[in-house]
Enzyme design. Structure first.
Site, PDB file in Angstrom:
ATOM      1  N   ALA A   1       0.827  -1.209   0.000  1.00 56.17           N
ATOM      2  CA  ALA A   1       0.000   0.000   0.000  1.00 56.17           C
ATOM      3  C   ALA A   1       0.857   1.253   0.000  1.00 56.17           C
ATOM      4  CB  ALA A   1      -0.911   0.007   1.233  1.00 56.17           C
ATOM      5  N   CYS A   2       0.370   2.278  -0.704  1.00 56.83           N
ATOM      6  CA  CYS A   2       0.980   3.606  -0.655  1.00 56.83           C
ATOM      7  C   CYS A   2      -0.157   4.623  -0.575  1.00 56.83           C
ATOM      8  CB  CYS A   2       1.880   3.862  -1.865  1.00 56.83           C
ATOM      9  SG  CYS A   2       1.027   3.955  -3.448  1.00 56.83           S
ATOM     10  N   SER A   3       0.114   5.869  -0.830  1.00 53.50           N
ATOM     11  CA  SER A   3      -0.920   6.906  -0.688  1.00 53.50           C
ATOM     12  C   SER A   3      -2.012   6.787  -1.738  1.00 53.50           C
ATOM     13  CB  SER A   3      -0.288   8.299  -0.755  1.00 53.50           C
ATOM     14  OG  SER A   3       0.629   8.480   0.301  1.00 53.50           O
TER      15      SER A   3
END
Length: 230
Positions: free
Chosen positions: A171-173
């Site tokens: 996951a990232c932004s």
């Protein structure tokens, strides 16, 4: 010094035999070599010498800098699934999936899913060499790497926290996507997709990707926690 000598040899190899200087014997064997001729050859071949020298100073691109089409193709071949935030939460609770948050450490501390593990794939820039600036400019096209550079310890840090048999949701932004659209036929690259690509290259087999990113996770008011500053 070695690079300049090698480049000079290449330039010298391209000069006509009648005007090549390879040793002092050229001056004594009847060859005519006037200063004007030397200046002319320098002007003609000087640019070639500079190009060869500059090329020798470049660093080979890293796997993270590979073209997005190639990354996407491998992710699809390895069956890396994209899951929405509610499915990710269910997998975390019921199937022991671990959310690997690859955002910068400061963002992770502000808010993250409970139980998430943080290994930043990009870190704050430490050096500003001309070549590094050029490489970062290429990443800036995606609008997500301002002020950061690739973390060379990313895979090593992941291996210290998660085994190769771990079930991971990266996951990232923003999240990015592998799904084609009319405007983006190859989807859109993101930090989490780059991280998933690096994990697959390193032999991780259970790698998922968080569609919509943590922005969507927080937007849907799913569980989150923060870390207090020391």
């Amino acid at each position: 010094m070695t690079t300049m000598i090698a480049a000079s040899s290449i330039v010298k190899a391209n000069l006509p035999c009648s005007s090549r200087i390879s040793s002092c014997s050229d001056f004594t064997s009847g060859h005519s070599w006037r200063p004007s001729e030397a200046a002319k050859h320098y002007r003609v071949h000087g640019v070639r010498l500079m190009r060869i020298t500059c090329a020798a100073t470049k660093t080979a691109k890293s796997p993270a800098e590979e073209e997005w089409k190639i990354k996407r193709q491998l992710l699809l071949e390895k069956r890396v699934r994209s899951v929405d935030v509610k499915e990710a939460l269910r997998l975390q609770k019921e199937n022991n999936f671990v959310i690997l948050d690859v955002r910068p450490e400061a963002e992770f501390k502000q808010a993250h899913p409970p139980g998430a593990v943080n290994v930043q794939i990009y870190r704050l820039i430490k050096e500003w060499t001309a070549w590094d600036i050029a490489r970062r400019a290429a990443f800036a096209f995606f609008g997500i790497f301002a002020g950061t550079e690739e973390n060379p310890e990313f895979i090593k840090s992941v291996e210290e926290k998660l085994g190769k048999d771990a079930k991971i949701i990266v996951a990232c932004s923003a999240g990015g996507t592998m799904k084609p659209t009319q405007n983006l036929p190859d989807g859109k690259q993101s930090r989490s997709l780059i991280a998933a690509y690096l994990l697959v290259l390193d032999g991780y087999k259970n790698v998922f990707h968080l569609e919509g990113g943590l922005y969507q996770w927080f937007k849907e008011d799913l569980p989150a926690e923060a870390e207090e500053e020391d």
